[in-house]
Motif scaffolding. Sequence first.
Motif, short mmCIF file in Angstrom:
data_model
loop_
_atom_site.label_atom_id
_atom_site.label_comp_id
_atom_site.label_asym_id
_atom_site.label_seq_id
_atom_site.Cartn_x
_atom_site.Cartn_y
_atom_site.Cartn_z
N VAL A 23 4.53 9.78 21.32
CA VAL A 23 5.05 8.92 20.26
C VAL A 23 4.31 7.58 20.27
N LEU A 24 4.01 7.07 21.45
CA LEU A 24 3.27 5.82 21.56
C LEU A 24 1.88 5.96 20.93
N CYS A 25 1.20 7.07 21.21
CA CYS A 25 -0.12 7.30 20.61
C CYS A 25 -0.02 7.43 19.10
N GLU A 26 0.99 8.15 18.62
CA GLU A 26 1.20 8.25 17.17
C GLU A 26 1.45 6.88 16.57
N GLY A 27 2.21 6.05 17.26
CA GLY A 27 2.51 4.70 16.78
C GLY A 27 1.27 3.84 16.67
N TYR A 64 5.10 8.35 6.71
CA TYR A 64 6.49 7.88 6.68
C TYR A 64 7.30 8.55 7.79
N ARG A 65 7.15 9.87 7.93
CA ARG A 65 7.89 10.60 8.97
C ARG A 65 7.50 10.10 10.36
N THR A 66 6.21 9.84 10.56
CA THR A 66 5.73 9.30 11.84
C THR A 66 6.33 7.93 12.10
N LEU A 67 6.35 7.10 11.08
CA LEU A 67 6.92 5.76 11.21
C LEU A 67 8.39 5.83 11.62
N VAL A 68 9.14 6.68 10.97
CA VAL A 68 10.57 6.83 11.30
C VAL A 68 10.72 7.34 12.73
N PHE A 84 0.85 -1.18 0.00
CA PHE A 84 0.00 0.00 0.00
C PHE A 84 0.89 1.23 0.00
N GLU A 85 0.27 2.38 -0.25
CA GLU A 85 1.04 3.62 -0.30
C GLU A 85 1.01 4.31 1.06
N LEU A 86 2.18 4.63 1.55
CA LEU A 86 2.35 5.36 2.80
C LEU A 86 2.61 6.82 2.43
N SER A 87 1.86 7.73 2.99
CA SER A 87 2.07 9.15 2.69
C SER A 87 3.36 9.63 3.35
N LEU A 88 3.87 10.75 2.91
CA LEU A 88 5.10 11.28 3.50
C LEU A 88 4.94 11.62 4.98
N PRO A 89 3.81 12.23 5.43
CA PRO A 89 3.65 12.43 6.87
C PRO A 89 3.59 11.11 7.65
N GLY A 108 3.68 9.57 -2.28
CA GLY A 108 3.84 8.59 -1.21
C GLY A 108 4.89 7.56 -1.57
N LEU A 109 5.02 6.54 -0.72
CA LEU A 109 5.98 5.48 -1.00
C LEU A 109 5.35 4.13 -0.69
N PRO A 110 5.75 3.10 -1.41
CA PRO A 110 5.15 1.79 -1.17
C PRO A 110 5.70 1.13 0.10
N MET A 111 4.80 0.48 0.81
CA MET A 111 5.17 -0.30 1.98
C MET A 111 4.49 -1.65 1.84
N LEU A 112 5.26 -2.70 1.98
CA LEU A 112 4.70 -4.05 1.89
C LEU A 112 3.83 -4.32 3.12
#
Length: 158
Positions: free
Chosen positions: A118-122, A40-44, A33-38, A91-95
């Motif tokens: 950060v936990l809530c964002e996660g 992606y930033r949250t994931l990192v 699926f496509e992960l948006s840039l925001p 966006g970017l693809p994420m498996l």
Amino acid sequence: MQRFGARRRTRVPDPATGATHSEGRPTDGLPAFELSLPEYRTLVRVIEHAQACLVLRSGSDAETIRNASGAELTPLLHQRAADSHARGVDGLPMLACEIRHLEAAVLNLESYGGHETVLCEGYALLERCETLKEDAQTARMTEGVLSLGRHTPPAASP
């Protein structure tokens, strides 16, 4: 003949080839699926915070911390983000199978006293990824770049 069977463990992703499934299979044809840039930033941010918490509080070795924090995923997604940016894709693809890295980061944040924000964002991102997974597309590799069905491959260089 191998006596004890193959060890099931995550392989270190190779940014040059896009991705490696946990069993070592190529990623072509797997759901993504496509992960948006925001997102992606949250994931990192979640993964980096989980890694920092584990370093400070777990007493584990570097490889265990890398696996438990989901940090294996960040170089791979960084390369995909750069590839997407170069192709003009938002966006970017994420498996779909890579959600487990985020799940590990969130669970370890909770276990090792990560910052509540950060936990809530996660948890919110984990829920979002599970929703995106329901409408996953088929990923494909084109010239070493992981993409989704509607994306165009990068232009060939002369």
